[in-house]
Scaffold this active site. Structure first.
Site, PDB file in Angstrom:
ATOM      1  N   LYS A  48      -2.335 -14.077 -14.790  1.00  0.00           N
ATOM      2  CA  LYS A  48      -3.494 -14.667 -14.175  1.00  0.00           C
ATOM      3  C   LYS A  48      -4.802 -14.298 -15.043  1.00  0.00           C
ATOM      4  O   LYS A  48      -4.719 -13.062 -15.343  1.00  0.00           O
ATOM      5  CB  LYS A  48      -3.512 -13.769 -13.002  1.00  0.00           C
ATOM      6  CG  LYS A  48      -5.236 -14.255 -12.213  1.00  0.00           C
ATOM      7  CD  LYS A  48      -5.249 -13.503 -10.791  1.00  0.00           C
ATOM      8  CE  LYS A  48      -6.696 -13.668 -10.487  1.00  0.00           C
ATOM      9  NZ  LYS A  48      -6.976 -12.967  -9.036  1.00  0.00           N
TER      10      LYS A  48
ATOM     11  N   ALA B  69       0.783  -1.228  -0.018  1.00  0.00           N
ATOM     12  CA  ALA B  69      -0.213  -0.073  -0.013  1.00  0.00           C
ATOM     13  C   ALA B  69       0.948   1.120  -0.208  1.00  0.00           C
ATOM     14  O   ALA B  69       0.518   2.117  -0.591  1.00  0.00           O
ATOM     15  CB  ALA B  69      -0.788   0.037   1.169  1.00  0.00           C
TER      16      ALA B  69
HETATM   17  C1  FAD Z   1      -3.664 -14.058   3.783  1.00  0.00           C
HETATM   18  C2  FAD Z   1      -3.829 -12.907   3.168  1.00  0.00           C
HETATM   19  C3  FAD Z   1      -3.775 -12.965   1.593  1.00  0.00           C
HETATM   20  C4  FAD Z   1      -3.842 -11.936   0.936  1.00  0.00           C
HETATM   21  N1  FAD Z   1      -3.949 -12.078  -0.641  1.00  0.00           N
HETATM   22  C5  FAD Z   1      -4.053 -10.997  -1.443  1.00  0.00           C
HETATM   23  C6  FAD Z   1      -4.251 -11.254  -2.767  1.00  0.00           C
HETATM   24  O1  FAD Z   1      -4.056 -12.385  -3.197  1.00  0.00           O
HETATM   25  N2  FAD Z   1      -4.543 -10.024  -3.559  1.00  0.00           N
HETATM   26  C7  FAD Z   1      -4.506  -8.880  -2.995  1.00  0.00           C
HETATM   27  O2  FAD Z   1      -4.961  -8.065  -3.576  1.00  0.00           O
HETATM   28  N3  FAD Z   1      -4.459  -8.677  -1.829  1.00  0.00           N
HETATM   29  C8  FAD Z   1      -4.114  -9.698  -0.875  1.00  0.00           C
HETATM   30  N4  FAD Z   1      -4.041  -9.616   0.600  1.00  0.00           N
HETATM   31  C9  FAD Z   1      -3.955  -8.257   0.960  1.00  0.00           C
HETATM   32  C10 FAD Z   1      -2.513  -7.569   0.712  1.00  0.00           C
HETATM   33  O3  FAD Z   1      -1.533  -8.532   1.384  1.00  0.00           O
HETATM   34  C11 FAD Z   1      -2.416  -6.371   1.430  1.00  0.00           C
HETATM   35  O4  FAD Z   1      -3.652  -5.465   0.857  1.00  0.00           O
HETATM   36  C12 FAD Z   1      -1.168  -5.513   0.725  1.00  0.00           C
HETATM   37  O5  FAD Z   1      -0.093  -6.317   1.352  1.00  0.00           O
HETATM   38  C13 FAD Z   1      -1.088  -4.130   1.565  1.00  0.00           C
HETATM   39  O6  FAD Z   1      -0.536  -4.485   2.852  1.00  0.00           O
HETATM   40  P1  FAD Z   1      -0.325  -2.836   3.529  1.00  0.00           P
HETATM   41  O7  FAD Z   1       0.926  -2.257   2.783  1.00  0.00           O
HETATM   42  O8  FAD Z   1      -1.515  -2.249   3.873  1.00  0.00           O
HETATM   43  O9  FAD Z   1       0.316  -3.661   5.014  1.00  0.00           O
HETATM   44  P2  FAD Z   1       1.908  -4.142   5.341  1.00  0.00           P
HETATM   45  O10 FAD Z   1       2.208  -5.138   4.369  1.00  0.00           O
HETATM   46  O11 FAD Z   1       1.514  -4.819   6.581  1.00  0.00           O
HETATM   47  O12 FAD Z   1       2.632  -3.078   5.917  1.00  0.00           O
HETATM   48  C14 FAD Z   1       2.730  -2.014   6.901  1.00  0.00           C
HETATM   49  C15 FAD Z   1       3.894  -1.084   6.675  1.00  0.00           C
HETATM   50  O13 FAD Z   1       3.738  -0.289   7.969  1.00  0.00           O
HETATM   51  C16 FAD Z   1       5.037  -0.120   8.409  1.00  0.00           C
HETATM   52  N5  FAD Z   1       4.711   0.120  10.004  1.00  0.00           N
HETATM   53  C17 FAD Z   1       3.839  -0.286  10.971  1.00  0.00           C
HETATM   54  N6  FAD Z   1       4.221   0.262  12.166  1.00  0.00           N
HETATM   55  C18 FAD Z   1       4.900   1.227  11.994  1.00  0.00           C
HETATM   56  C19 FAD Z   1       5.313   2.346  12.593  1.00  0.00           C
HETATM   57  N7  FAD Z   1       4.991   2.329  14.031  1.00  0.00           N
HETATM   58  N8  FAD Z   1       6.277   2.998  11.968  1.00  0.00           N
HETATM   59  C20 FAD Z   1       6.587   2.993  10.796  1.00  0.00           C
HETATM   60  N9  FAD Z   1       6.013   2.106   9.952  1.00  0.00           N
HETATM   61  C21 FAD Z   1       5.201   1.237  10.478  1.00  0.00           C
HETATM   62  C22 FAD Z   1       5.403  -1.491   8.370  1.00  0.00           C
HETATM   63  O14 FAD Z   1       6.984  -1.526   8.608  1.00  0.00           O
HETATM   64  C23 FAD Z   1       5.342  -1.888   7.024  1.00  0.00           C
HETATM   65  O15 FAD Z   1       6.013  -1.321   6.089  1.00  0.00           O
HETATM   66  C24 FAD Z   1      -3.945 -10.494   1.181  1.00  0.00           C
HETATM   67  C25 FAD Z   1      -3.843 -10.311   2.781  1.00  0.00           C
HETATM   68  C26 FAD Z   1      -3.879 -11.687   3.582  1.00  0.00           C
HETATM   69  C27 FAD Z   1      -3.783 -11.244   5.089  1.00  0.00           C
END
Ligand code: FAD
Length: 533
Positions: A81, A19
């Site tokens: 895909k 994200a």
């Molecule tokens: C089991 C599973 C399967 C999935 N499969 C799919 C799929 O097939 N297709 C799809 O589109 N989506 C899928 N998703 C969703 C997808 O994984 C997420 O939407 C995507 O990876 C985005 O994650 P994120 O960046 O929001 O969070 P995260 O990857 O958790 O990143 C969080 C970030 O925040 C940072 N952070 C946290 N706390 C702090 C802090 N205090 N200070 C500074 N930085 C901080 C961390 O270091 C990290 O960099 C799946 C999710 C799950 C759980």
């Protein structure tokens, strides 16, 4: 807060997962250069490490960002895909599980009438709904991909697709591109969020670098929702009444046969949930999404490992991932927009989460605020987010409500979970007729064709769901349908013949093919607008 409506000149993204980096790099590629973009990422908190299947908008997004496709295919171990295969989600009238596929594309119309009406009336012999008009299943069986080496011989030269990609490598690649284009990258932990007297985020307190004033903040901190939830206190709307699965375990496995590379995601029904399989170029991402009310982690592990059998590497243990299912009541609060898991998550059955991030970034560019963070701008954005969450939730709930397995409590319970009034109304209607365009209204991802594909793919009408005879006004000619089936079978064979072997095409796209007969240019469709299967 600012009476002169000053322009936003700085965006701070917190979080460096998919994200965060998609937001920072896309915004850097599109925003005026005078808007500074910073991404702050903890060196200590890992990313979620999953999320590897996408939907067909991803090729468009990468193209818009000007990402080099050779780099992308090589670095992210990308594969194609063409849809999602559902294995064993439903059983036939003898109780035997069967498979069906959700394609990305609409069915053709026959003399102005959608193929689904003909299929529902006459069937297609041994072929299922998708096979009656699409080469998708035949392409999968043949190990082919959506591109052809010689488009001239291909009756479907501009077939569309999505990607499977390595999540960690993808974020890393986006980070390099973003930083090269001017994103400021700060590796530090955000330990505190300082609000001003109007409740807006005024500054972030970084563990090593200290206080950092901010303007527009994008919270990409994953499930914890550091800014939107912990600091701004936005309530979380839990979806547990609608969806039972609240945990997952993930385990990458090697390809059993490296030459066989299906160009589709699959979802296999297990005892208390389902197992995903995302075949990347170099490995398969697998996992089990399950309900903690029906399985302990240990019992789920046993389900999952039994499902993998000797495909699991010796001694490998899956990693458990708790999932917070639901969403923040509002995605945009004060001067903070939550993108990705911090904003919410509906289980990954249809690989929608990355697309929701992608859309959220686009909406932000359209509804870009001044430093007054106007109520009407936020409301317009939040309406888009509401529509998207409602759409995805209804579509995912449909899969469970129309499941007919009775072999475990989980599947019986999943069928009885709450659904929205809207979905309840649709299902009442669809017991007597197929979904039509007017039912759904504006759809981001799942229009009436997709709903039709689920109903007909699950063979609900054959298996006793709905009225014995559907309401229908069209005069349907069986002769015309049979002629269509013959033509479509011939066309499908020609498409399969023309399409490139998946693995070989990827080698070419990665710049690794030694076969001089094919070139990257001959797979030029990668750069074209996607037209879907
Ligand atoms: C089991 C599973 C399967 C999935 N499969 C799919 C799929 O097939 N297709 C799809 O589109 N989506 C899928 N998703 C969703 C997808 O994984 C997420 O939407 C995507 O990876 C985005 O994650 P994120 O960046 O929001 O969070 P995260 O990857 O958790 O990143 C969080 C970030 O925040 C940072 N952070 C946290 N706390 C702090 C802090 N205090 N200070 C500074 N930085 C901080 C961390 O270091 C990290 O960099 C799946 C999710 C799950 C759980």
């Amino acid at each position: 807060m600012h009476s002169m409506a000053e322009p936003v000149t700085s965006i701070t993204v917190v979080g460096g997962g998919t994200a965060g980096w998609l937001a920072a790099t896309y915004l850097r590629s599109k925003c005026a250069p005078k808007i500074a973009i910073t991404l702050i990422e903890s060196p200590n908190v890992p990313t979620v490490g999953v999320g590897e299947a996408t939907v067909p908008h991803m090729p468009v997004t990468l193209r818009e960002m000007g990402i080099d496709d050779k780099e992308f295919f090589r670095r992210c171990n990308t594969s194609f895909k063409m849809g999602v295969m559902f294995r064993g989600w439903n059983v036939d009238h003898k109780g035997r599980p069967f498979d069906y596929m959700n394609p990305f594309a609409p069915p053709p119309k026959i003399d102005g009438v959608e193929a689904g009406h003909y299929f529902q009336a006459f069937g297609a012999g041994r072929r299922d709904y998708i096979q009656s008009f699409s080469p998708l299943m035949d392409l999968l069986d043949a190990g082919k991909c959506p591109l052809s080496f010689n488009a001239k011989n291909d009756p479907m030269p501009r077939a569309g697709y999505a990607y499977h990609l390595d999540a960690g490598a993808f974020a890393k690649m986006l980070a390099e591109v973003g930083v090269a284009r001017g994103v400021e990258h700060v590796l530090d932990d955000v330990d505190g969020v300082e609000l001003d007297d109007t409740g807006h985020v005024a500054a972030l307190n970084l563990r090593a670098l200290g206080r950092r004033p901010v303007q527009l903040v994008i919270d990409c901190t994953g499930f914890k929702g550091l800014v939107i939830r912990e600091a701004l206190g936005e309530p979380f709307e839990n979806y547990s009444d609608y969806l039972a699965n609240d945990r997952a375990m993930a385990l990458p496995i090697p390809h059993a046969d490296p030459e066989v590379l299906p160009a589709a995601t699959s979802s296999t029904a297990l005892g208390a949930g389902w197992s995903w399989s995302v075949p990347l170029y170099h490995r398969i991402g697998t996992g089990y999404v399950y309900s903690s009310a029906h399985r302990t982690d240990d019992a789920a592990r046993d389900d999952f490992m039994a499902h993998l059998g000797d495909r699991a590497p010796k001694g490998a243990e899956p990693r458990v991932i708790p999932m917070r299912i639901g969403r923040m009541r509002r995605a945009w609060v004060k001067n903070c927009v939550a993108l990705g898991l911090s904003g919410g998550f509906i289980e990954p059955l249809e690989s929608t989460a990355i697309h929701m991030i992608d859309m959220g970034i686009r909406w932000l560019l359209q509804y870009f605020p001044s430093r007054d963070y106007e109520e009407s701008t936020r409301a317009a954005y939040n309406r888009c987010a509401d529509e998207m969450y409602n759409e995805v939730r209804d579509f995912i709930c449909l899969h469970y409500r129309l499941g007919n397995r009775t072999d475990t409590d989980y599947w019986c319970d999943a069928r009885g979970l709450k659904i929205t009034d809207r979905l309840e109304g649709w299902l009442d209607l669809w017991q007597r007729q197929l979904p039509v365009e007017m039912d759904i209204g504006r759809a981001n991802l799942f229009d009436h064709n997709t709903f039709q594909a689920v109903l007909l793919g699950k063979r609900v009408y054959e298996n006793g769901w709905g009225a014995a005879r559907l309401n229908r006004s069209f005069a349907l000619s069986e002769k015309r349908w049979k002629a269509f089936l013959r033509d479509s079978a011939a066309r499908n064979m020609a498409v399969v013949k023309a399409k490139a072997d998946h693995r070989r095409a990827l080698r070419v796209l990665r710049g690794e093919a030694t076969d001089g007969a094919v070139t990257r240019q001959s797979l030029g469709a990668v750069a074209d607008e996607a037209v879907l299967f």
